[in-house]
Enzyme design. Structure first.
Site, short mmCIF file in Angstrom:
data_model
loop_
_atom_site.label_atom_id
_atom_site.label_comp_id
_atom_site.label_asym_id
_atom_site.label_seq_id
_atom_site.Cartn_x
_atom_site.Cartn_y
_atom_site.Cartn_z
N PHE A 113 -16.76 12.52 3.12
CA PHE A 113 -16.55 12.58 4.57
C PHE A 113 -17.66 13.41 5.19
O PHE A 113 -17.99 14.49 4.69
CB PHE A 113 -15.18 13.18 4.88
CG PHE A 113 -14.79 12.99 6.32
CD1 PHE A 113 -14.50 11.72 6.80
CD2 PHE A 113 -14.73 14.06 7.19
CE1 PHE A 113 -14.15 11.54 8.13
CE2 PHE A 113 -14.39 13.88 8.52
CZ PHE A 113 -14.09 12.61 8.99
N ASP A 184 -11.67 17.16 -2.32
CA ASP A 184 -11.11 16.98 -0.99
C ASP A 184 -10.06 15.88 -1.09
O ASP A 184 -10.37 14.73 -1.40
CB ASP A 184 -12.21 16.60 0.00
CG ASP A 184 -11.70 16.48 1.43
OD1 ASP A 184 -10.48 16.24 1.62
OD2 ASP A 184 -12.51 16.61 2.37
N TYR A 209 -2.06 16.13 8.27
CA TYR A 209 -1.70 15.27 9.40
C TYR A 209 -1.84 13.78 9.10
O TYR A 209 -1.48 12.95 9.93
CB TYR A 209 -2.52 15.63 10.65
CG TYR A 209 -4.01 15.65 10.44
CD1 TYR A 209 -4.76 14.48 10.43
CD2 TYR A 209 -4.68 16.85 10.27
CE1 TYR A 209 -6.12 14.50 10.24
CE2 TYR A 209 -6.05 16.89 10.08
CZ TYR A 209 -6.77 15.70 10.08
OH TYR A 209 -8.13 15.73 9.88
N LYS A 210 -2.37 13.44 7.93
CA LYS A 210 -2.50 12.03 7.57
C LYS A 210 -1.22 11.56 6.86
O LYS A 210 -0.17 11.44 7.48
CB LYS A 210 -3.74 11.82 6.72
CG LYS A 210 -5.05 12.17 7.41
CD LYS A 210 -6.25 11.94 6.51
CE LYS A 210 -7.55 12.42 7.11
NZ LYS A 210 -7.98 11.65 8.29
N ARG A 356 -10.22 -0.79 9.02
CA ARG A 356 -9.52 0.00 8.02
C ARG A 356 -8.01 0.01 8.29
O ARG A 356 -7.57 0.20 9.42
CB ARG A 356 -10.07 1.43 8.06
CG ARG A 356 -9.58 2.34 6.95
CD ARG A 356 -10.25 3.69 7.04
NE ARG A 356 -9.76 4.48 8.17
CZ ARG A 356 -9.85 5.81 8.25
NH1 ARG A 356 -10.45 6.49 7.28
NH2 ARG A 356 -9.39 6.46 9.30
#
Length: 397
Positions: A113, A184, A209-210, A356
């Site tokens: 990321f 990560d 939060y995902k 996605r």
């Protein structure tokens, strides 16, 4: 046996929406508003500053960290929460470098990321000690690990394609060369059956939060392996990482264990929301979750490829090499995603051309996949995406 119909019933999902973006922001747990409201009224409102002691606010980061630890296969007492994921990346990376004083290379891949890479670049500049950031293709990571590498910094699941690194194999390769590894888990926690302890990971970081559904801005987490925690010297030596913060000593002294990886004041309101979300996870078997994710992803891929030949699969076809998302490339991917959202199928877009879709069994089932794919076929085959309003990019894609 996990009852996924029961978990789905615990989320607020707008009528007519099929939400395939839980890999970016999880939906609202139905209990969260009441939990947050009670925290604000009964704790903040009635207790005021007494909430730090009476409501246990100060202990929340480690208490909730233990709940997250179960979901990533970490030892109890070795995960804490707070701050943002980018801050946790800096904490882990700086700590890892201090444990490796004779090595100067940070190794990562171009599927990482971007924020992780940016933070590494900024840290290198701030330290000004001749560190080098080496960025290779994902397939080249193992071969590049050598005696000059101090830390390998990897996102386990590629945020664009869903391609997944083998945590156990790469960690073992790194350790054989004397390097440390930071994982990560932003696109792994709550999506995979993880075991950072068994994989011998050195550090792990992630967000809540995902897939964990803690809400926008929910706190990040950091894991430090037991063998390192007593030696870790935090670069971000914040007040709440001090061994005795309320002694107000002029010099920093690291706290005991994982407490030393705390930095700033806990985000108490966000932690109340996360606590509500984590209650749902207590009844979830992660191996069953992973299998359900694979089954739904295979169904999704089969239906899209059968009915939308203009879309090209860019996620690994082998489910063992893929996280809990499926991505397709399309030259007008942004417009196509907007057209889908307009019709109740919510995915997202990643530049330059990636459509996605997150496959989250806690609230997505086979019927949802069938309906979503039927809508996709209509949008793609009838070029419903080819309207000017769908091609105007918003600030968040």
């Amino acid at each position: 046996m996990t009852d996924f119909a029961a978990t789905k019933a615990q989320f607020h999902l707008p009528d007519g929406m099929i939400y395939l973006d839980g890999n970016s922001l999880g939906p609202l747990p139905k209990t969260a508003p009441a939990v947050v409201d009670a925290m604000m009224k009964q704790q903040w409102g009635d207790m005021l500053i007494g909430g730090w002691n009476k409501a246990g606010w100060m202990a929340q980061p480690t208490a909730l960290g233990d709940q997250v630890a179960r979901l990533i296969g970490a030892e109890a007492g070795h995960v804490t929460l707070g701050d943002t994921l980018s801050i946790k990346v800096v904490q882990a990376l700086a700590a890892g470098l201090r444990l490796q004083p004779d090595r100067k290379v940070i190794l990562t891949d171009n599927g990482n990321f971007p924020s992780d890479i940016y933070m590494a670049q900024g840290l290198i500049e701030a330290l000004d000690q001749d560190y080098e950031l080496c960025i290779v293709d994902p397939a080249e990571v193992a071969a590049r690990i050598g005696p000059d590498v101090a830390v390998v910094l990897l996102t386990q699941v590629d945020y664009r394609t869903g391609a997944m690194h083998n945590m156990q194999s790469l960690t073992q390769t790194a350790h054989q060369s004397g390097a440390l590894v930071i994982w990560d888990l932003a696109h792994s926690a709550g999506a995979l059956d993880l075991d950072v302890s068994a994989c011998n990971a050195d550090f792990a970081v992630g967000c809540t939060y995902k897939y964990l559904n803690g809400g926008p801005g929910a706190p990040a987490f950091i894991y430090v392996a037991p063998r390192h925690i007593g030696q870790v010297e935090p670069m971000l030596s914040g007040w709440l990482g001090h061994a005795a913060p309320f002694d107000f000593a002029p010099d920093y002294r690291p706290g005991n264990g994982i407490e030393r990886m705390r930095v700033g004041t806990p985000p108490v309101i966000q932690m109340a929301s996360l606590a509500a979300a984590l209650e749902i996870w207590k009844d979830v078997d992660l191996a069953q979750l992973r299998q359900a994710s694979i089954d739904l992803s295979e169904q999704f891929i089969d239906l899209v490829e059968e009915n939308c030949p203009m879309l090209r699969l860019v996620s690994p076809r082998n489910a063992a090499h893929r996280g809990s998302q499926v991505s397709f490339s399309f030259s007008e991917g942004y417009a196509a995603i907007q057209a889908l959202i307009d019709r109740g199928v919510v995915g997202d877009f990643r530049a330059p051309n990636i459509m996605r879709f997150g496959i989250t069994p806690l609230f997505i089932d086979a019927d949802d996949i069938t309906q979503a794919c039927a809508i996709m076929a209509d949008v793609m085959n009838n070029r419903l995406w080819d309207l000017p309003e769908y091609k105007v990019k918003s600030a968040v894609t």
